[in-house]
Write a protein that holds these residues in place. Structure first.
Motif, PDB file in Angstrom:
ATOM      1  N   THR A 162     -72.308 -66.791  -2.049  1.00  0.00           N
ATOM      2  CA  THR A 162     -72.032 -66.997  -0.629  1.00  0.00           C
ATOM      3  C   THR A 162     -72.119 -68.479  -0.295  1.00  0.00           C
ATOM      4  O   THR A 162     -73.083 -69.152  -0.657  1.00  0.00           O
ATOM      5  CB  THR A 162     -73.048 -66.216   0.227  1.00  0.00           C
ATOM      6  OG1 THR A 162     -72.974 -64.832  -0.108  1.00  0.00           O
ATOM      7  CG2 THR A 162     -72.750 -66.392   1.713  1.00  0.00           C
ATOM      8  N   ALA A 163     -71.110 -68.986   0.373  1.00  0.00           N
ATOM      9  CA  ALA A 163     -71.110 -70.398   0.754  1.00  0.00           C
ATOM     10  C   ALA A 163     -72.300 -70.690   1.660  1.00  0.00           C
ATOM     11  O   ALA A 163     -72.601 -69.911   2.572  1.00  0.00           O
ATOM     12  CB  ALA A 163     -69.806 -70.755   1.467  1.00  0.00           C
ATOM     13  N   PRO A 164     -73.010 -71.799   1.429  1.00  0.00           N
ATOM     14  CA  PRO A 164     -74.185 -72.119   2.252  1.00  0.00           C
ATOM     15  C   PRO A 164     -73.798 -72.586   3.646  1.00  0.00           C
ATOM     16  O   PRO A 164     -72.684 -73.060   3.877  1.00  0.00           O
ATOM     17  CB  PRO A 164     -74.860 -73.242   1.463  1.00  0.00           C
ATOM     18  CG  PRO A 164     -73.724 -73.918   0.757  1.00  0.00           C
ATOM     19  CD  PRO A 164     -72.760 -72.823   0.399  1.00  0.00           C
ATOM     20  N   ARG A 165     -74.748 -72.463   4.571  1.00  0.00           N
ATOM     21  CA  ARG A 165     -74.552 -73.048   5.887  1.00  0.00           C
ATOM     22  C   ARG A 165     -74.521 -74.565   5.763  1.00  0.00           C
ATOM     23  O   ARG A 165     -75.188 -75.141   4.892  1.00  0.00           O
ATOM     24  CB  ARG A 165     -75.673 -72.627   6.826  1.00  0.00           C
ATOM     25  CG  ARG A 165     -75.716 -71.139   7.145  1.00  0.00           C
ATOM     26  CD  ARG A 165     -76.808 -70.898   8.182  1.00  0.00           C
ATOM     27  NE  ARG A 165     -76.872 -69.501   8.592  1.00  0.00           N
ATOM     28  CZ  ARG A 165     -77.731 -68.607   8.114  1.00  0.00           C
ATOM     29  NH1 ARG A 165     -78.587 -68.981   7.164  1.00  0.00           N
ATOM     30  NH2 ARG A 165     -77.738 -67.369   8.532  1.00  0.00           N
ATOM     31  N   VAL A 166     -73.793 -75.209   6.650  1.00  0.00           N
ATOM     32  CA  VAL A 166     -73.726 -76.671   6.637  1.00  0.00           C
ATOM     33  C   VAL A 166     -75.125 -77.270   6.782  1.00  0.00           C
ATOM     34  O   VAL A 166     -75.443 -78.311   6.190  1.00  0.00           O
ATOM     35  CB  VAL A 166     -72.786 -77.162   7.754  1.00  0.00           C
ATOM     36  CG1 VAL A 166     -72.959 -78.644   8.012  1.00  0.00           C
ATOM     37  CG2 VAL A 166     -71.331 -76.856   7.402  1.00  0.00           C
ATOM     38  N   ALA A 167     -75.986 -76.605   7.563  1.00  0.00           N
ATOM     39  CA  ALA A 167     -77.351 -77.115   7.774  1.00  0.00           C
ATOM     40  C   ALA A 167     -78.137 -77.199   6.471  1.00  0.00           C
ATOM     41  O   ALA A 167     -79.129 -77.938   6.396  1.00  0.00           O
ATOM     42  CB  ALA A 167     -78.085 -76.213   8.766  1.00  0.00           C
ATOM     43  N   GLN A 168     -77.706 -76.455   5.445  1.00  0.00           N
ATOM     44  CA  GLN A 168     -78.461 -76.394   4.194  1.00  0.00           C
ATOM     45  C   GLN A 168     -77.984 -77.388   3.144  1.00  0.00           C
ATOM     46  O   GLN A 168     -78.615 -77.503   2.092  1.00  0.00           O
ATOM     47  CB  GLN A 168     -78.370 -74.971   3.609  1.00  0.00           C
ATOM     48  CG  GLN A 168     -78.927 -73.893   4.517  1.00  0.00           C
ATOM     49  CD  GLN A 168     -78.613 -72.495   4.001  1.00  0.00           C
ATOM     50  OE1 GLN A 168     -77.480 -72.190   3.610  1.00  0.00           O
ATOM     51  NE2 GLN A 168     -79.617 -71.634   3.981  1.00  0.00           N
ATOM     52  N   VAL A 169     -76.913 -78.093   3.378  1.00  0.00           N
ATOM     53  CA  VAL A 169     -76.342 -78.939   2.331  1.00  0.00           C
ATOM     54  C   VAL A 169     -76.540 -80.420   2.641  1.00  0.00           C
ATOM     55  O   VAL A 169     -76.683 -80.824   3.794  1.00  0.00           O
ATOM     56  CB  VAL A 169     -74.834 -78.644   2.132  1.00  0.00           C
ATOM     57  CG1 VAL A 169     -74.621 -77.193   1.730  1.00  0.00           C
ATOM     58  CG2 VAL A 169     -74.034 -78.959   3.404  1.00  0.00           C
ATOM     59  N   ARG A 170     -76.544 -81.213   1.589  1.00  0.00           N
ATOM     60  CA  ARG A 170     -76.613 -82.678   1.691  1.00  0.00           C
ATOM     61  C   ARG A 170     -75.487 -83.273   0.851  1.00  0.00           C
ATOM     62  O   ARG A 170     -75.718 -83.759  -0.262  1.00  0.00           O
ATOM     63  CB  ARG A 170     -77.984 -83.180   1.217  1.00  0.00           C
ATOM     64  CG  ARG A 170     -79.123 -82.778   2.130  1.00  0.00           C
ATOM     65  CD  ARG A 170     -80.445 -83.407   1.715  1.00  0.00           C
ATOM     66  NE  ARG A 170     -81.467 -83.163   2.718  1.00  0.00           N
ATOM     67  CZ  ARG A 170     -81.686 -83.899   3.790  1.00  0.00           C
ATOM     68  NH1 ARG A 170     -80.912 -84.970   4.011  1.00  0.00           N
ATOM     69  NH2 ARG A 170     -82.641 -83.617   4.656  1.00  0.00           N
ATOM     70  N   PRO A 171     -74.280 -83.208   1.382  1.00  0.00           N
ATOM     71  CA  PRO A 171     -73.113 -83.653   0.608  1.00  0.00           C
ATOM     72  C   PRO A 171     -73.007 -85.170   0.519  1.00  0.00           C
ATOM     73  O   PRO A 171     -73.685 -85.916   1.232  1.00  0.00           O
ATOM     74  CB  PRO A 171     -71.940 -83.064   1.384  1.00  0.00           C
ATOM     75  CG  PRO A 171     -72.436 -82.960   2.787  1.00  0.00           C
ATOM     76  CD  PRO A 171     -73.905 -82.666   2.696  1.00  0.00           C
ATOM     77  N   GLU A 172     -72.128 -85.609  -0.358  1.00  0.00           N
ATOM     78  CA  GLU A 172     -71.832 -87.033  -0.497  1.00  0.00           C
ATOM     79  C   GLU A 172     -71.175 -87.553   0.787  1.00  0.00           C
ATOM     80  O   GLU A 172     -70.546 -86.780   1.532  1.00  0.00           O
ATOM     81  CB  GLU A 172     -70.883 -87.255  -1.679  1.00  0.00           C
ATOM     82  CG  GLU A 172     -71.478 -86.899  -3.038  1.00  0.00           C
ATOM     83  CD  GLU A 172     -72.632 -87.815  -3.413  1.00  0.00           C
ATOM     84  OE1 GLU A 172     -72.549 -89.025  -3.085  1.00  0.00           O
ATOM     85  OE2 GLU A 172     -73.608 -87.331  -3.993  1.00  0.00           O
ATOM     86  N   PRO A 173     -71.303 -88.859   1.049  1.00  0.00           N
ATOM     87  CA  PRO A 173     -70.721 -89.427   2.274  1.00  0.00           C
ATOM     88  C   PRO A 173     -69.242 -89.108   2.463  1.00  0.00           C
ATOM     89  O   PRO A 173     -68.792 -88.863   3.588  1.00  0.00           O
ATOM     90  CB  PRO A 173     -70.959 -90.927   2.100  1.00  0.00           C
ATOM     91  CG  PRO A 173     -72.189 -91.010   1.247  1.00  0.00           C
ATOM     92  CD  PRO A 173     -72.089 -89.857   0.301  1.00  0.00           C
ATOM     93  N   SER A 174     -68.490 -89.105   1.369  1.00  0.00           N
ATOM     94  CA  SER A 174     -67.054 -88.812   1.498  1.00  0.00           C
ATOM     95  C   SER A 174     -66.820 -87.384   1.964  1.00  0.00           C
ATOM     96  O   SER A 174     -65.883 -87.099   2.726  1.00  0.00           O
ATOM     97  CB  SER A 174     -66.347 -89.048   0.165  1.00  0.00           C
ATOM     98  OG  SER A 174     -66.877 -88.204  -0.845  1.00  0.00           O
ATOM     99  N   VAL A 175     -67.678 -86.458   1.520  1.00  0.00           N
ATOM    100  CA  VAL A 175     -67.559 -85.061   1.944  1.00  0.00           C
ATOM    101  C   VAL A 175     -67.974 -84.917   3.401  1.00  0.00           C
ATOM    102  O   VAL A 175     -67.357 -84.174   4.169  1.00  0.00           O
ATOM    103  CB  VAL A 175     -68.406 -84.141   1.033  1.00  0.00           C
ATOM    104  CG1 VAL A 175     -68.363 -82.694   1.541  1.00  0.00           C
ATOM    105  CG2 VAL A 175     -67.909 -84.209  -0.404  1.00  0.00           C
ATOM    106  N   VAL A 176     -69.032 -85.646   3.802  1.00  0.00           N
ATOM    107  CA  VAL A 176     -69.466 -85.625   5.200  1.00  0.00           C
ATOM    108  C   VAL A 176     -68.329 -86.085   6.114  1.00  0.00           C
ATOM    109  O   VAL A 176     -68.045 -85.462   7.144  1.00  0.00           O
ATOM    110  CB  VAL A 176     -70.702 -86.519   5.400  1.00  0.00           C
ATOM    111  CG1 VAL A 176     -71.063 -86.599   6.888  1.00  0.00           C
ATOM    112  CG2 VAL A 176     -71.890 -85.970   4.610  1.00  0.00           C
TER     113      VAL A 176
END
Length: 297
Positions: free
Chosen positions: A194-208
């Motif tokens: 299941t895809a995580p909630r956005v609140a749970q992820v710490r993506p790379e700046p380019s993804v942000v």
């Protein structure tokens, strides 16, 4: 009774050796069929797809993965998420005679009013109008869908919102069907989970940055259609890799028809802007709100 020799008996069409049909029979009278089990296992039921009215099925064109076989079986796989007003389960739909015809979906089941722990504020329903003429026609005909619309359940509100958003090309789960208080929809996954909630992820700046571009585009599409999510936050948006997916839409409101439509839009902007700032992207909710309003009319 004498035999009319001008009208052959059925046995005249059979070979005398094996009594099988003669060659040359019209192929339109020949068919094959598959047999299905009479009994289903625990947690299984026949798919209700064939029993549902058109407005209770997802919009066309449908994705290739949607299983529409009348012989499909729905198998309960377990709880995915519990909530204040509804729980989400995983359900596999498959046709026993089609090895490739199988899909796992998310089934969101709303509780009845006696078993909800949270009641939506009336402010969400102010100014809500029946914009779809087909819903009006269903109400007049008193069809199954019309009765469901008349009941005013939150399941109907979310179903209509999902359909509308999908038709607008927004990044939402595909709505497969609604049956009473259950909505079956696309299960949003990433790497098989299941895809995580956005609140749970710490993506790379380019993804942000990519998430923000997608969010802005989605909000622009909504306001140009006169709509506001109404409860948008990092907890009801999913991170499907580098793709942003918006979920939980029962409280969607009319931007102009609802007296608090613009307040809800500003709150949506503030909720999301706070997350982007926490991930290093300086987003001002007032600027985002102004940008959206400039394109709304």
């Amino acid at each position: 009774m004498s035999h009319d020799t001008s009208r052959p008996f059925p046995e005249d069409f059979l070979r005398p050796d094996d009594r099988s049909p003669v060659e040359g029979i019209d192929e339109t009278f020949v068919f094959t069929f598959d047999t299905y089990a009479d009994d289903l296992g625990a947690g299984q039921q026949w798919s209700r797809w064939e029993d549902l009215e058109a407005l209770m099925r997802g919009p066309e064109p449908r994705p290739d993965w949607v299983v529409t076989s009348s012989g499909a079986i729905d198998t309960e796989l377990g709880v995915l998420k519990t909530g204040k007003e509804a729980d989400v389960f995983l359900v596999e739909r498959s046709d026993p005679h089609d090895a490739d015809g199988s899909v796992v979906m998310a089934a969101k089941r709303y509780r009845d009013t006696d078993h909800r722990t949270f009641h939506r504020a009336a402010s969400y329903t102010e100014g809500r109008s029946m914009k779809r003429s087909r819903d009006n026609r269903a109400l007049k005909r008193k069809s199954t869908w019309g009765r469901q619309v008349a009941a005013g359940e939150w399941a109907v509100s979310e179903w209509n919102a999902l359909r509308r958003c999908w038709e607008l090309g927004l990044p939402v789960p595909y709505p497969v069907q609604i049956d009473d208080t259950e909505i079956m929809m696309e299960w949003i996954t990433h790497d098989g989970e299941t895809a995580p909630r956005v609140a749970q992820v710490r993506p790379e700046p380019s993804v942000v940055q990519g998430f923000y571009d997608q969010l802005r585009e989605a909000l622009l599409t909504l306001v140009q259609a006169g709509l506001v999510h109404g409860d948008l936050s990092p907890y009801n948006t999913l991170a499907q890799g580098d793709r942003l997916v918006i979920i939980d839409l029962p409280q969607m409101v009319d931007l102009v028809g609802n007296p608090r439509g613009m307040d809800f839009l500003l709150r949506d902007c503030a909720n999301m802007a706070g997350w982007f700032r926490s991930r290093g992207l300086e987003i001002d909710e007032q600027e985002l709100f102004g940008d959206l309003m400039a394109h709304a009319f």
